[in-house]
Design an enzyme around this catalytic site. Structure first.
Site, short mmCIF file in Angstrom:
data_model
loop_
_atom_site.label_atom_id
_atom_site.label_comp_id
_atom_site.label_asym_id
_atom_site.label_seq_id
_atom_site.Cartn_x
_atom_site.Cartn_y
_atom_site.Cartn_z
N ARG A 212 -9.83 0.80 8.48
CA ARG A 212 -9.40 -0.53 8.88
C ARG A 212 -10.46 -1.27 9.67
O ARG A 212 -10.25 -2.41 10.06
CB ARG A 212 -8.17 -0.39 9.79
CG ARG A 212 -6.85 -0.71 9.11
CD ARG A 212 -5.77 -0.45 10.15
NE ARG A 212 -4.60 -1.22 9.96
CZ ARG A 212 -3.52 -0.77 9.32
NH1 ARG A 212 -3.52 0.41 8.74
NH2 ARG A 212 -2.46 -1.53 9.24
N ARG B 252 12.30 -5.45 5.38
CA ARG B 252 12.33 -4.05 4.94
C ARG B 252 12.97 -3.13 5.97
O ARG B 252 12.93 -3.37 7.16
CB ARG B 252 10.92 -3.57 4.60
CG ARG B 252 10.11 -3.18 5.78
CD ARG B 252 8.79 -2.57 5.39
NE ARG B 252 7.88 -2.70 6.51
CZ ARG B 252 6.61 -2.42 6.48
NH1 ARG B 252 6.05 -2.00 5.36
NH2 ARG B 252 5.86 -2.56 7.54
N LYS C 262 0.84 -1.21 0.00
CA LYS C 262 0.00 0.00 0.00
C LYS C 262 0.87 1.26 0.00
O LYS C 262 0.67 2.17 -0.80
CB LYS C 262 -0.92 0.02 1.23
CG LYS C 262 -1.82 -1.21 1.35
CD LYS C 262 -2.71 -1.16 2.57
CE LYS C 262 -1.99 -1.17 3.90
NZ LYS C 262 -1.32 -2.45 4.23
N ARG D 117 11.19 -0.85 11.57
CA ARG D 117 10.03 -0.62 12.43
C ARG D 117 9.99 -1.67 13.55
O ARG D 117 10.24 -2.84 13.31
CB ARG D 117 8.74 -0.70 11.61
CG ARG D 117 8.44 0.58 10.89
CD ARG D 117 7.32 0.48 9.90
NE ARG D 117 6.13 -0.21 10.34
CZ ARG D 117 5.04 -0.34 9.59
NH1 ARG D 117 5.01 0.21 8.37
NH2 ARG D 117 3.99 -0.99 10.01
N ARG E 274 -0.67 -8.92 13.07
CA ARG E 274 -1.26 -7.84 12.27
C ARG E 274 -2.10 -8.43 11.13
O ARG E 274 -3.14 -7.89 10.78
CB ARG E 274 -0.15 -6.93 11.72
CG ARG E 274 0.41 -5.98 12.78
CD ARG E 274 1.80 -5.47 12.45
NE ARG E 274 1.90 -4.79 11.19
CZ ARG E 274 3.07 -4.55 10.57
NH1 ARG E 274 4.20 -4.96 11.11
NH2 ARG E 274 3.09 -3.91 9.42
#
Ligand code: AP5
Length: 214
Positions: free
Chosen positions: A88, A127, A13, A161, A172
Site C-alpha cells: 500500500r 456491506r 479486492k 466494520r 481511506r
C-alpha cells in the site's frame, strides 16, 4: 503464481481474492484481515493497529510486511499467493520485492480494479458479514436468501466494520490516492500491470481476472 490485487477501498479486492482461491487453489493474503484478527485477539499488533484502522490511516510498513513474511513462511513454496491490500506504500512495494526474493518467488501480475469512487461509498457503507463464518453480504447487492440467516452457516449474528462509515471511507480513499496509487508506475515499467473494470458484475470481473491468469 503470485499476484497483487490493487484498487481503492471497496473495489472488490477481497471479493475477487476469495473467488480466485476457489478457482485456482491460491492463498489470499489480506493484511486487512490479518490486522482485524490481531485487533480481535488484542495481540500487541492489534493494540497498536486498532485506533489507526478506525481512523482510516495506514498501519506501519514494518508491521504489515512482517505479517506477510510470516504468512509466506507458513505457506510453503508451492501455493500461489494473492496479495489483497498489500503493498500500500512505496516502502511496502520494496519490502515485498525483497520478501518474495527471499522466498524464491516472483511477482507475475498486478491487477488493478478500476472503479468509480462515489459508487464505492455505497458499496462499502452497505456491506456486512456473518459474525460466525465471515460470509459477506450487502444491504442492496447481496442479501441472505432467508432474512437474518447466513446462507453458508445458518448463524443469525452479523457484523459491520467500524471503519465502514462514509467519513472514514472517504479518508481511506484519499489515503489510497496519496500513498498507494503512486506504486503503480513502478510495476508498469516491469510490464506486469493489467486493468480490469471493477464496476462490472462480480462474476464478470472474476472471468476477466481468470483470463489473465491462464
Ligand atoms: P482492508 O481490509 O485492506 O480494506 P480496504 O483496502 O479499504 O478494502 P476493503 O476491504 O474495504 O475493500 P475490498 O476492495 O476488499 O472490497 P470488497 O471485496 O470487500 O484495510 C483496512 C484497514 O487496515 C486500512 O484502512 C488500514 O488501516 C489497515 N491496513 C490494511 N492493509 C494495510 C497495509 N498494507 N498497510 C497499512 N495499513 C493497512 O467489496 C466491497 C463490497 O462491494 C462488498 O459488499 C462486495 O460484496 C461488494 N462488491 C464487490 N465487488 C462488486 C461488484 N463488482 N459489483 C457490486 N458489488 C461488489
Amino acid at each position: 503464481m503470485n499476484i497483487i490485487l490493487l484498487g481503492p477501498p471497496g473495489a472488490g479486492k477481497g471479493t475477487q481474492a476469495q473467488r480466485l482461491v476457489e478457482h485456482h487453489g491460491m492463498r489470499q493474503l489480506s493484511t486487512g484481515d490479518m490486522l482485524r484478527a490481531a485487533v480481535k485477539a488484542q495481540s500487541p499488533v492489534g493494540l497498536k493497529a486498532r485506533a489507526v484502522m478506525e481512523r482510516g490511516e495506514l498501519v506501519s510498513d514494518e508491521i504489515v510486511s512482517e505479517l506477510i513474511d510470516a504468512e509466506l513462511t507458513a505457506m510453503g513454496p508451492e501455493t500461489g499467493a494473492i496479495f489483497d491490500g498489500y503493498p500500500r506504500t512505496s516502502a511496502q512495494a520494496l519490502a515485498l520485492d525483497e520478501i518474495l526474493a527471499r522466498h524464491g518467488r516472483q511477482l507475475d501480475h498486478v491487477i488493478e480494479l478500476e472503479v468509480d469512487e462515489d459508487a464505492l461509498v455505497a458499496r462499502i457503507t452497505g456491506r456486512y458479514a456473518c459474525a460466525s463464518c465471515g460470509e459477506g453480504y450487502h444491504d442492496r447487492f447481496k442479501q441472505p436468501e432467508r432474512e437474518g440467516t447466513c446462507d453458508r452457516c445458518g448463524s443469525h449474528e452479523f457484523k459491520r466494520r467500524p471503519d465502514d462509515n462514509e467519513q472514514t471511507v472517504r479518508h481511506r480513499m484519499a489515503v489510497y490516492r496519496a500513498e498507494t496509487a503512486p506504486i503503480l508506475p513502478g510495476y508498469e515499467t516491469r510490464g506486469i500491470v493489467s486493468r480490469v473494470d471493477g464496476m462490472a458484475p462480480i462474476e464478470t470481473v472474476t472471468s476477466e481476472i481468470d483470463a489473465l491468469l491462464v
